[in-house]
Design a protein around this motif. Sequence first.
Motif, PDB file in Angstrom:
ATOM      1  N   SER A  73       0.975  -1.235   0.181  1.00 48.37           N
ATOM      2  CA  SER A  73      -0.163  -0.097   0.044  1.00 48.37           C
ATOM      3  C   SER A  73       0.849   1.404  -0.004  1.00 48.37           C
ATOM      4  O   SER A  73       0.961   2.071   0.902  1.00 48.37           O
ATOM      5  N   SER A 126      -5.392  -3.236  -1.403  1.00 46.02           N
ATOM      6  CA  SER A 126      -6.730  -3.510  -1.043  1.00 46.02           C
ATOM      7  C   SER A 126      -7.321  -3.440  -2.218  1.00 46.02           C
ATOM      8  O   SER A 126      -7.079  -2.561  -3.327  1.00 46.02           O
ATOM      9  N   GLU A 127      -8.721  -4.323  -2.502  1.00 49.63           N
ATOM     10  CA  GLU A 127      -9.474  -4.275  -3.549  1.00 49.63           C
ATOM     11  C   GLU A 127     -10.246  -2.849  -3.617  1.00 49.63           C
ATOM     12  O   GLU A 127     -10.441  -2.475  -4.617  1.00 49.63           O
ATOM     13  N   VAL A 162      -7.241   3.582  -3.349  1.00 50.03           N
ATOM     14  CA  VAL A 162      -6.469   2.444  -3.881  1.00 50.03           C
ATOM     15  C   VAL A 162      -6.501   2.487  -5.371  1.00 50.03           C
ATOM     16  O   VAL A 162      -5.352   1.931  -6.037  1.00 50.03           O
ATOM     17  N   ASP A 163      -7.594   2.973  -5.979  1.00 51.83           N
ATOM     18  CA  ASP A 163      -7.461   3.004  -7.394  1.00 51.83           C
ATOM     19  C   ASP A 163      -6.436   4.156  -8.183  1.00 51.83           C
ATOM     20  O   ASP A 163      -5.942   3.751  -8.919  1.00 51.83           O
ATOM     21  N   ALA A 179      -3.307   2.230  -7.643  1.00 51.27           N
ATOM     22  CA  ALA A 179      -2.839   1.379  -8.538  1.00 51.27           C
ATOM     23  C   ALA A 179      -2.363   1.979  -9.883  1.00 51.27           C
ATOM     24  O   ALA A 179      -1.675   1.633 -10.658  1.00 51.27           O
ATOM     25  N   ARG A 223      -4.287  -6.914  -6.147  1.00 51.58           N
ATOM     26  CA  ARG A 223      -5.408  -6.431  -5.390  1.00 51.58           C
ATOM     27  C   ARG A 223      -5.846  -7.399  -4.385  1.00 51.58           C
ATOM     28  O   ARG A 223      -6.317  -8.652  -4.659  1.00 51.58           O
TER      29      ARG A 223
END
Length: 345
Positions: free
Chosen positions: A165, A261-262, A283-284, A287, A301
């Motif tokens: 993360s 994380s997803e 998190v998106d 990513a 993820r």
Amino acid sequence: MVDQWQPDVLGEPFEQLTLPLGEDDQGPVVATLVRSRAHAAPLGGIFGDHRSLHDIDVLYVHGWSDYFFQRSLAAYWTDRGADFYALDLRKYGRSLRPGQTPGYITNLATYDEDIAAALAAMGRTIDDSSNGRRLVLLGHSTGGLVLSLWAAGHPGASDALILNSPWLEFQLNAVARTAVAPMVGLQARLRPLDTLPQVDFGFYTRAQREARGGEDLDVNLEWRPEQTMAVHAGWLSAILAGHTRVAAGLHIQEPVCVLLSEKSAVPSRWSDELTRADTVLVVDDIARASLRLGSSVTVERIPGALHDIFLSRPDARDIAYERLDRWVMGCLGTKRLPVSPGQYA
């Protein structure tokens, strides 16, 4: 320097070493290196150590308002033959001294001194890998940002970068970062120790506790408070400058694995959802930012994971370790056969 290793607060098999780093305007500055070394392989003195990671040193760097305490993460590596080292950066955790502003720094490049001192204590130099051991960098959150910038500035010094993360982008997205950075930068120049407003109800700490079935985290609350440490203008300006560098592309040569994380969740009120999501980062956005680290980036993820992937509920944590092991063993755990040009044409 070997003689200066002392028992660590985590108990056996952990030891710690204080790394003097000179002084700043708040007094003497140190970093602290913690180590847990792999047990000798059975009959290794006769037949050699054939464990997959026997020639690897891991260097871990923690996140913001944090320090190293994750015994199980160290055990994952030492069980496979690697030696594990964790660095409490200056003014964090074991390295925090009376009168210092916790976590405060005005340029992330200053941590190059901490990392150089750690590598020296590990028997390594930045530009020389002649000791025959590979180096894996492992960073969480802000530590992931620090190690990403370091790897970009020291090509060839490590063999892989693993990020848990990593804080690679501002929570309010790149557009907001671009708008906010000049204002924060001005405040940092005029009044760098000004405290900036933030909202933290302690829900992230509670989520970690709930993920352990209500057990205490067994951490030092002076080093890792339930609510995050104060955010200062000079520090935030340094973070935003790091995010800007990531956005421009870091061109890291080594393979990178990013664990996320997803999903994210906003911790405005308590709910069970907060125990199965990242409540710190978007998190998106992370990513997407991860793809700017280099040309060989794997993004994993993890469903139901917290911000610190390895402190999640058992189901998510098991998935995280399985994914980590798959990547580590595929990338580092076996000797690869060289591919000649045109061999598979």
